[in-house]
Motif scaffolding. Sequence first.
Motif: not given
Length: 134
Positions: A26-36
Motif C-alpha cells: 500500500l505504501s510503495t512509491p511510484q517509480s520515477i519516470a526516465r526516457p526510454a
Amino acid sequence: MRLVLRYFFRGVRLVLSPVMLIAEKLSTPQSIARPAEEQARVDEGCRQLALYQFRSCPFCIKVRKEMARLGLKIEVRDAQLDPDRRRELEAGGGKVKVPCLLIAHDDGGEEWLYESDAINAWLHRRFGHSDQAA
C-alpha cells in the motif's frame, strides 16, 4: 525461559509479517519516470546486482521501496526460504545478514554491501536523478 521467548517472538513475527507485507504494497512509491534510453541503461546496470533478503524484514522492505521508487529491476534472492541462496550469502558476504546487495563489477570482482541505509545511498548515487528531491 529462552524457549518461551523464542516462541513468543516467532508468534509476533507470524502475526506481524502479513501486516508488514500489506503495508509495503500500500505504501510503495511510484517509480520515477526516465526516457526510454536512460531506463535501458539503468536496466543494464541492474543486471550486475542482486538483493539478498527476507521477505518480511523491515530493513529489506525499506530497500525494496527504494528500488521501486528508483524504478530498478534488481533480482531479489530469498535467503530465508531458499537454502542455496542462504549458502551463497554466507559464502560470498561472510555472514547471513539481510539486506545485502551483491554488486558484480566489470573486472569480475564482487562487492557485498550490507545495511539498508548504505544500500539505499549506493542505489541513489548510482541510479538517482540529480533533479529529484532526496
